[in-house]
Design an enzyme around this catalytic site. Structure first.
Site, mmCIF file in Angstrom:
data_model
loop_
_atom_site.group_PDB
_atom_site.id
_atom_site.type_symbol
_atom_site.label_atom_id
_atom_site.label_comp_id
_atom_site.label_asym_id
_atom_site.label_seq_id
_atom_site.Cartn_x
_atom_site.Cartn_y
_atom_site.Cartn_z
ATOM 1 N N HIS A 75 0.845 -1.191 0.000
ATOM 2 C CA HIS A 75 0.000 0.000 0.000
ATOM 3 C C HIS A 75 0.882 1.245 0.000
ATOM 4 O O HIS A 75 1.765 1.353 0.848
ATOM 5 C CB HIS A 75 -0.902 0.029 1.241
ATOM 6 C CG HIS A 75 -2.053 -0.920 1.165
ATOM 7 N ND1 HIS A 75 -3.344 -0.544 1.465
ATOM 8 C CD2 HIS A 75 -2.129 -2.217 0.800
ATOM 9 C CE1 HIS A 75 -4.156 -1.580 1.298
ATOM 10 N NE2 HIS A 75 -3.442 -2.615 0.903
ATOM 11 N N TYR A 199 -8.506 7.894 6.812
ATOM 12 C CA TYR A 199 -8.699 8.659 8.033
ATOM 13 C C TYR A 199 -9.796 9.687 7.783
ATOM 14 O O TYR A 199 -9.792 10.353 6.750
ATOM 15 C CB TYR A 199 -7.437 9.438 8.410
ATOM 16 C CG TYR A 199 -6.171 8.635 8.567
ATOM 17 C CD1 TYR A 199 -5.877 7.984 9.756
ATOM 18 C CD2 TYR A 199 -5.226 8.576 7.530
ATOM 19 C CE1 TYR A 199 -4.689 7.278 9.923
ATOM 20 C CE2 TYR A 199 -4.036 7.874 7.682
ATOM 21 C CZ TYR A 199 -3.772 7.226 8.882
ATOM 22 O OH TYR A 199 -2.591 6.542 9.034
ATOM 23 N N TYR A 385 6.227 8.088 7.520
ATOM 24 C CA TYR A 385 5.010 7.276 7.563
ATOM 25 C C TYR A 385 5.272 5.868 7.023
ATOM 26 O O TYR A 385 4.895 4.871 7.649
ATOM 27 C CB TYR A 385 3.937 7.984 6.733
ATOM 28 C CG TYR A 385 2.554 7.376 6.802
ATOM 29 C CD1 TYR A 385 1.843 7.333 7.997
ATOM 30 C CD2 TYR A 385 1.941 6.875 5.648
ATOM 31 C CE1 TYR A 385 0.566 6.791 8.055
ATOM 32 C CE2 TYR A 385 0.663 6.337 5.691
ATOM 33 C CZ TYR A 385 -0.018 6.300 6.897
ATOM 34 O OH TYR A 385 -1.280 5.764 6.952
#
Ligand code: PHB
Length: 412
Positions: A75, A199, A385
């Site tokens: 991803h 999110y 991240y």
């Protein structure tokens, strides 16, 4: 009473303990692993599922990621919605190619256990270490259901409130924060796979949807701190998720709820990860909220570093374990800061009156757009991240150093 001895006693067979045990055995050390849970309970506990680029690269080099890379999914994007706008963060591109792997933690644990046993290692399952005490020479003695285990070093990979940390004079205390909200956690059947982490920054509170397997997703809902699950039946949970996350259409919809809970949101970093011959790794040393999916990843990074430091210490390098502590505490604080910064983006300030929420949301939308845009800020966020770069540890060292460790055959 039986008395056994070992060079390194590893307490806890989660990702940190298993990766450490693998590496130490490959370095020729005598390792004994104790795990509180039975094998089936350990391999059945649904936990994290998003692995950093560098963690998987590391496991791959060690030959410990065959199933993960065969069955896991890559991803490289996440979606953040705010005030009706949906922003896609293409962190794979922004970071220059670092992407996550999605693979449930319990499957990774299963694979590591299978391989460890196949390589000739043993794990005492269902065998909780009750206490760790020093002997007359200051060496750790572990009280286990199978009798005493004497070790040159004991490593606590046994989570927050672990028994090795409890043997530190200060209990491995350190600064912490209790956040002013909790996350209701849900594992749910879904009608189609979660294509990307999503999110929702929402006036009613944060919500998140995370991938696990083709028909199971992990969901989060912000709730007031201290909230109890009782007030949340399945319909209310599903409705809040659909509403805040804007689900439906092409996005998956949660069906049967397989597991629900409330996660008390806190962060904590121990002041020390070493006390003499006692060491801590993973959650035993630091608790990070799920935000940013860093807990499992930093546990593996601790293990990789310690797997280099412990053999060096046994070879007489006095500074090796302090070096481990210094590097990994610094890393733990970097991780806390990242997770905290993401939490701040995803939640409105506590107690904000309703008429001020749109302003706070609009500011957050600016920040979301900035991290999604090409440029230094987007690149920095994306690298942190996705976990770009490399882990430090045996397996990535230059060949000379690697063969020095690999040639070790005796335990001491
Ligand atoms: C998760 O997979 O549970 C997860 C992923 C990303 C986050 C938080 C949680 O930021």
């Amino acid at each position: 009473m039986t008395i056994r001895s070992t060079t390194v006693a590893v307490v806890g067979a989660g990702p940190a303990g298993l990766v450490l045990a693998h590496l130490l055995r490959r370095a020729g050390l005598d390792v004994t692993v104790h795990e509180r849970l039975t094998r089936s309970a350990l391999e059945g506990a649904a936990r994290a599922g998003v692995l950093e680029h560098r963690v998987v690269e590391y496991l791959r080099r060690l030959g410990l990621a065959d199933r993960l890379t065969a069955e896991g999914e890559r991803h490289g994007r996440c979606e953040i919605s705010c005030l009706g706008e949906e922003v896609t963060v293409d962190y794979g591109a922004l970071s220059g190619g670092a992407r996550h792997w999605v693979y449930p933690q319990q499957l990774l644990v299963r694979d590591l256990v299978d391989r460890y046993l196949a390589d000739g290692g043993t794990i005492a399952f269902g065998s909780p270490v009750e206490a760790v005490v020093p002997d007359a020479a200051g060496r750790p003695v572990l009280r286990t259901p199978d009798g005493e285990l004497r070790a040159a070093y004991a490593v606590g990979c046994d989570g927050a409130h672990g028994v090795v940390a409890a043997a530190f004079p200060d209990g491995a205390e350190g600064p912490g924060r209790r956040y002013p909200y909790d996350w209701l956690t849900v594992l749910a059947r879904i009608d189609r796979p979660v294509a990307a982490v999503r999110y929702a920054v929402h006036a009613d509170g944060f919500a998140g949807m995370m991938p696990r397997t083709a028909d199971v997703g992990r969901f989060y809902l912000e709730v007031p701190a201290g909230e109890r699950l009782e007030g949340w039946d399945a319909d209310r949970i599903r409705a809040a998720l659909v509403h805040r996350l804007g689900l439906g259409g092409a996005a998956p919809v949660p069906g049967e709820l397989l597991e629900t809970g409330v996660l008390r949101m806190r962060g904590r970093v121990a002041r020390r990860m070493r006390h003499g011959r006692l060491l801590l790794a993973g959650d035993a040393a630091h608790t990070v909220t799920p935000s940013g999916a860093k807990g499992l990843n930093s546990a593996v990074a601790d293990a990789a570093d310690l797997a280099g430091a412990l053999p060096a210490a046994l070879d007489g390098d006095d500074g090796a374990l302090d070096g481990y502590q210094r590097r990994r505490l610094e890393a733990a604080w970097r991780t806390q800061e990242f997770s905290d910064r993401l939490l701040d983006l995803l939640h409105l300030p506590a107690g904000l009156p309703p008429e001020q929420r749109e302003f706070a949301l609009r500011l957050r939308l600016e920040r979301i757009r900035r991290i999604a845009a090409p440029g230094p800020e987007g690149a920095a966020f994306a690298r942190d991240y996705a976990g770009a770069g490399e882990l430090a540890g045996p397996g990535v060292w230059p060949p000379a150093q690697r063969s020095a460790v690999a040639s070790r055959t005796t335990a001491r």
